[in-house]
Design a protein around this motif. Structure first.
Motif, PDB file in Angstrom:
ATOM      1  N   GLN A   1       0.828  -1.206   0.000  1.00  0.00           N
ATOM      2  CA  GLN A   1       0.000   0.000   0.000  1.00  0.00           C
ATOM      3  C   GLN A   1       0.867   1.263   0.000  1.00  0.00           C
ATOM      4  O   GLN A   1       0.600   2.218  -0.742  1.00  0.00           O
ATOM      5  N   ILE A   2       1.907   1.267   0.833  1.00  0.00           N
ATOM      6  CA  ILE A   2       2.778   2.440   0.921  1.00  0.00           C
ATOM      7  C   ILE A   2       3.539   2.656  -0.385  1.00  0.00           C
ATOM      8  O   ILE A   2       3.660   3.788  -0.872  1.00  0.00           O
ATOM      9  N   VAL A   3       4.028   1.582  -0.986  1.00  0.00           N
ATOM     10  CA  VAL A   3       4.774   1.690  -2.242  1.00  0.00           C
ATOM     11  C   VAL A   3       3.881   2.227  -3.353  1.00  0.00           C
ATOM     12  O   VAL A   3       4.267   3.146  -4.088  1.00  0.00           O
ATOM     13  N   ASP A   4       2.666   1.703  -3.488  1.00  0.00           N
ATOM     14  CA  ASP A   4       1.733   2.200  -4.508  1.00  0.00           C
ATOM     15  C   ASP A   4       1.435   3.678  -4.301  1.00  0.00           C
ATOM     16  O   ASP A   4       1.370   4.461  -5.267  1.00  0.00           O
ATOM     17  N   PHE A   5       1.268   4.062  -3.059  1.00  0.00           N
ATOM     18  CA  PHE A   5       0.966   5.456  -2.729  1.00  0.00           C
ATOM     19  C   PHE A   5       2.116   6.370  -3.145  1.00  0.00           C
ATOM     20  O   PHE A   5       1.917   7.412  -3.764  1.00  0.00           O
ATOM     21  N   MET A   6       3.351   5.943  -2.844  1.00  0.00           N
ATOM     22  CA  MET A   6       4.514   6.767  -3.180  1.00  0.00           C
ATOM     23  C   MET A   6       4.771   6.805  -4.687  1.00  0.00           C
ATOM     24  O   MET A   6       5.207   7.826  -5.221  1.00  0.00           O
ATOM     25  N   VAL A   7       4.507   5.691  -5.375  1.00  0.00           N
ATOM     26  CA  VAL A   7       4.673   5.657  -6.829  1.00  0.00           C
ATOM     27  C   VAL A   7       3.815   6.745  -7.478  1.00  0.00           C
ATOM     28  O   VAL A   7       4.282   7.506  -8.330  1.00  0.00           O
ATOM     29  N   ALA A   8       2.559   6.838  -7.064  1.00  0.00           N
ATOM     30  CA  ALA A   8       1.641   7.821  -7.654  1.00  0.00           C
ATOM     31  C   ALA A   8       2.074   9.251  -7.334  1.00  0.00           C
ATOM     32  O   ALA A   8       1.999  10.138  -8.196  1.00  0.00           O
ATOM     33  N   LEU A   9       2.533   9.504  -6.107  1.00  0.00           N
ATOM     34  CA  LEU A   9       2.949  10.857  -5.734  1.00  0.00           C
ATOM     35  C   LEU A   9       4.206  11.285  -6.494  1.00  0.00           C
ATOM     36  O   LEU A   9       4.341  12.448  -6.889  1.00  0.00           O
ATOM     37  N   LEU A  10       5.115  10.350  -6.716  1.00  0.00           N
ATOM     38  CA  LEU A  10       6.313  10.673  -7.481  1.00  0.00           C
ATOM     39  C   LEU A  10       5.968  11.002  -8.927  1.00  0.00           C
ATOM     40  O   LEU A  10       6.540  11.917  -9.522  1.00  0.00           O
ATOM     41  N   VAL A  11       5.017  10.280  -9.495  1.00  0.00           N
ATOM     42  CA  VAL A  11       4.573  10.559 -10.865  1.00  0.00           C
ATOM     43  C   VAL A  11       3.945  11.941 -10.947  1.00  0.00           C
ATOM     44  O   VAL A  11       4.234  12.739 -11.852  1.00  0.00           O
ATOM     45  N   ALA A  12       3.066  12.251  -9.983  1.00  0.00           N
ATOM     46  CA  ALA A  12       2.359  13.541  -9.994  1.00  0.00           C
ATOM     47  C   ALA A  12       3.340  14.701  -9.908  1.00  0.00           C
ATOM     48  O   ALA A  12       3.237  15.694 -10.639  1.00  0.00           O
ATOM     49  N   GLY A  13       4.315  14.610  -9.019  1.00  0.00           N
ATOM     50  CA  GLY A  13       5.277  15.688  -8.863  1.00  0.00           C
ATOM     51  C   GLY A  13       6.225  15.803 -10.038  1.00  0.00           C
ATOM     52  O   GLY A  13       6.660  16.897 -10.402  1.00  0.00           O
ATOM     53  N   TYR A  14       6.538  14.690 -10.661  1.00  0.00           N
ATOM     54  CA  TYR A  14       7.539  14.655 -11.721  1.00  0.00           C
ATOM     55  C   TYR A  14       7.037  15.276 -13.014  1.00  0.00           C
ATOM     56  O   TYR A  14       7.696  16.117 -13.613  1.00  0.00           O
ATOM     57  N   GLU A  15       5.861  14.885 -13.454  1.00  0.00           N
ATOM     58  CA  GLU A  15       5.405  15.211 -14.802  1.00  0.00           C
ATOM     59  C   GLU A  15       4.767  16.594 -14.903  1.00  0.00           C
ATOM     60  O   GLU A  15       5.132  17.388 -15.762  1.00  0.00           O
ATOM     61  N   THR A  16       3.810  16.887 -14.038  1.00  0.00           N
ATOM     62  CA  THR A  16       3.011  18.102 -14.229  1.00  0.00           C
ATOM     63  C   THR A  16       3.772  19.378 -13.875  1.00  0.00           C
ATOM     64  O   THR A  16       3.780  20.339 -14.653  1.00  0.00           O
ATOM     65  N   THR A  17       4.414  19.408 -12.723  1.00  0.00           N
ATOM     66  CA  THR A  17       5.087  20.634 -12.282  1.00  0.00           C
ATOM     67  C   THR A  17       6.251  20.994 -13.202  1.00  0.00           C
ATOM     68  O   THR A  17       6.478  22.168 -13.511  1.00  0.00           O
ATOM     69  N   SER A  18       6.992  19.976 -13.652  1.00  0.00           N
ATOM     70  CA  SER A  18       8.117  20.246 -14.549  1.00  0.00           C
ATOM     71  C   SER A  18       7.638  20.841 -15.871  1.00  0.00           C
ATOM     72  O   SER A  18       8.309  21.698 -16.453  1.00  0.00           O
ATOM     73  N   THR A  19       6.487  20.405 -16.351  1.00  0.00           N
ATOM     74  CA  THR A  19       5.946  20.951 -17.600  1.00  0.00           C
ATOM     75  C   THR A  19       5.543  22.412 -17.410  1.00  0.00           C
ATOM     76  O   THR A  19       5.805  23.263 -18.275  1.00  0.00           O
ATOM     77  N   ILE A  20       4.922  22.723 -16.287  1.00  0.00           N
ATOM     78  CA  ILE A  20       4.537  24.112 -16.001  1.00  0.00           C
ATOM     79  C   ILE A  20       5.779  25.009 -15.922  1.00  0.00           C
ATOM     80  O   ILE A  20       5.782  26.148 -16.416  1.00  0.00           O
ATOM     81  N   MET A  21       6.851  24.517 -15.312  1.00  0.00           N
ATOM     82  CA  MET A  21       8.097  25.291 -15.224  1.00  0.00           C
ATOM     83  C   MET A  21       8.627  25.609 -16.621  1.00  0.00           C
ATOM     84  O   MET A  21       9.034  26.740 -16.913  1.00  0.00           O
ATOM     85  N   THR A  22       8.589  24.608 -17.495  1.00  0.00           N
ATOM     86  CA  THR A  22       9.078  24.795 -18.866  1.00  0.00           C
ATOM     87  C   THR A  22       8.203  25.773 -19.638  1.00  0.00           C
ATOM     88  O   THR A  22       8.703  26.677 -20.327  1.00  0.00           O
ATOM     89  N   LEU A  23       6.890  25.613 -19.523  1.00  0.00           N
ATOM     90  CA  LEU A  23       5.978  26.487 -20.260  1.00  0.00           C
ATOM     91  C   LEU A  23       6.069  27.934 -19.774  1.00  0.00           C
ATOM     92  O   LEU A  23       5.955  28.874 -20.569  1.00  0.00           O
ATOM     93  N   ALA A  24       6.276  28.122 -18.474  1.00  0.00           N
ATOM     94  CA  ALA A  24       6.410  29.487 -17.949  1.00  0.00           C
ATOM     95  C   ALA A  24       7.582  30.200 -18.620  1.00  0.00           C
ATOM     96  O   ALA A  24       7.468  31.353 -19.053  1.00  0.00           O
TER      97      ALA A  24
END
Length: 480
Positions: free
Chosen positions: A268-291
């Motif tokens: 359960q903990i591993v699945d939870f962390m996998v999803a949070l790492l994906v969320a932080g990795y993909e979306t925020t980095s794209t916003i930084m680039t687009l800005a």
């Protein structure tokens, strides 16, 4: 042979006609939103994907809104779907999560994230875990614990830049390292970089057919996901042992998951962390680039942003002095840039949900089992809500019109029970990144690059730029 081909042709026609008749019969008592279900099986999926692979994906929704209105019926990705470009309807979808609608994601994403990921959790468990995640990304936590790490890790990464930089790749390194630090208290190193490389393969499998036999990309993603899970499981087991002593407890997300009162399994903990790492990795980095891309294309906005951050830096003893919370709160124009980047960029273009029962809304019926899609992008880029909506204009947020716009009109982080719990952290991260970027460097595009929108919003070439230290760039300009 010819007779067999003719027989097969008529069999296909008969089957298609039967499917269309069953569709019509099944929903004859429903007043569906107007629209077209397209071809049997594929519906209008080809038109949707073709639009989103172009420079301008808007016509898919625009043409249907003009013809049918802001709520219309279509058939995409194998299922009948009601699209909404209406703010009130979108808010209705968001607020009734878990009551009238259920979250729904493609099988490839569900399989790769894991059944215990935050995206797939429901009911009381989702509410509890969403609250826990938000508690590690609220203003007070960022102010007292995270801001120094954010500033330090961004500065560390930017100090290594020289000449030609692929901005989107560098932004992804920054966001991944920060998320790992927040989750597990790890500083950047060989282990975190190896883990990030496996994550890249996992994410590539999100928008593929979830059949390993037919998709090499998906097969590779499953293998990478297994490696990620094994690496994280070792960390969880180690920390579980350490947490039994007072000295081994750490004030991070993993520490909270292992804390007293929580009885989560390693899986359960591993699945939870996998999803949070994906969320932080993909979306925020794209916003930084687009800005950075939008600012580069809007020199007046970039000049005003530099002026704001030069003033903040002028009050510091040296360029290495860390940012403080009061500095962040003084970034008025920066917040306008953040707001406008989120509005125009639309990293989260919308969300899919599934109707749990027949639902009546605005004179229409959405049948049980149908998917709905709340399009944030269509609302954000609608000139009825934002003047010259498709133009990057951060000054619009200095006017009362946009600043006080209804919450259902501006929804870059979604809404309702599943609103992104890290929305404040994303804003701080982008603000600090822009501060360090504009005070340390001048830059220009290394080559022409354009936005693409499928399977996710990104730049086609990862936005290559030529960077020069500001003092070096100014000397060069004077010499010329």
């Amino acid at each position: 042979m010819a007779a067999s081909i003719i027989f097969l042709f008529f069999a296909i026609i008969t089957l298609a006609a039967g499917i269309l008749l069953r569709r019509k019969h099944r929903h004859r008592n429903h007043r569906l939103p107007p629209g077209s279900l397209g071809l049997p099986f594929v519906g209008e999926t080809i038109q949707l994907i073709s639009a989103y692979k172009s420079d301008n994906p808007e016509p898919f929704i625009d043409q249907r809104v003009n013809r049918y209105g802001p709520i219309f019926t279509t058939h995409v990705f194998g299922e009948p779907t009601v699209f909404s470009a209406d703010p009130e309807t979108n808010r209705f979808f968001l607020l009734n999560e878990g009551k009238l609608f259920d979250c729904s994601y493609p099988g490839s994403i569900s399989n790769l994230l894991g059944k215990h990921s935050l995206l797939l959790m429901k009911g009381a468990l989702h509410k509890r875990m969403h609250s826990l995640t938000a508690s590690f990304a609220n203003s007070s936590i960022i102010k007292d614990h995270l801001l120094l790490d954010i500033d330090r890790l961004i500065r560390l990464n930017l100090d290594s830049w020289s000449d030609r930089v692929l901005l989107m790749e560098e932004a992804k390194k920054i966001t991944f390292e920060l998320t790992v630090k927040q989750l597990m208290s790890f500083d950047p190193g060989e282990w975190t970089e190896n883990l990030r490389k496996e994550y890249v393969l996992v994410i590539e499998g999100f928008f593929t057919l979830p059949f390993p036999l037919f998709s090499t990309t998906y097969r590779r993603a499953i293998k990478a996901r297994r490696k990620v899970a094994e690496a994280l499981t070792l960390i969880v087991r180690e920390r579980r042992k350490e947490s039994e002593t007072e000295e081994g407890k750490k004030n991070d997300m993993l520490g909270a998951l292992l804390g007293s009162g929580n009885r989560f399994s390693d899986e359960q903990i591993v699945d939870f962390m996998v999803a949070l790492l994906v969320a932080g990795y993909e979306t925020t980095s794209t916003i930084m680039t687009l800005a950075v891309k939008f600012l580069t294309e809007t020199p007046l906005a970039l000049a005003q942003l530099k002026e704001e951050h030069d003033q903040i830096r002028s009050k510091k003893s040296n360029s290495e002095a860390p940012l403080e919370w009061s500095d962040y709160k003084s970034m008025a124009f920066t917040q306008c840039v953040v707001n406008e980047t989120l509005r125009v960029g639309n990293i989260i273009g919308g969300i899919f949900r599934r109707a749990m029962t027949d639902i009546n809304i605005k004179g229409y019926t959405i049948p049980k089992g149908w998917k709905v899609f709340a399009s944030f992008r269509a609302v954000h880029l609608n000139p009825d809500h934002f003047k010259d909506a498709r133009t990057f204009n951060p000054w619009r947020w200095q006017s009362n019109t946009e600043v006080t716009c209804p919450t259902n009109v501006y929804t870059p982080f979604g809404g309702g029970p599943r609103r992104c719990p890290g929305y404040e952290l994303a804003r701080v991260l982008l603000s600090v990144f822009l501060h360090r970027m504009v005070t340390q460097y001048s830059w220009y595009p290394a080559e022409e690059d354009k936005l693409v929108f499928f399977p996710t919003t990104r730049t086609q070439k990862r936005y290559p730029i030529i960077v020069k230290r500001r003092e070096d760039y100014n000397k060069l300009c004077k010499a010329q």
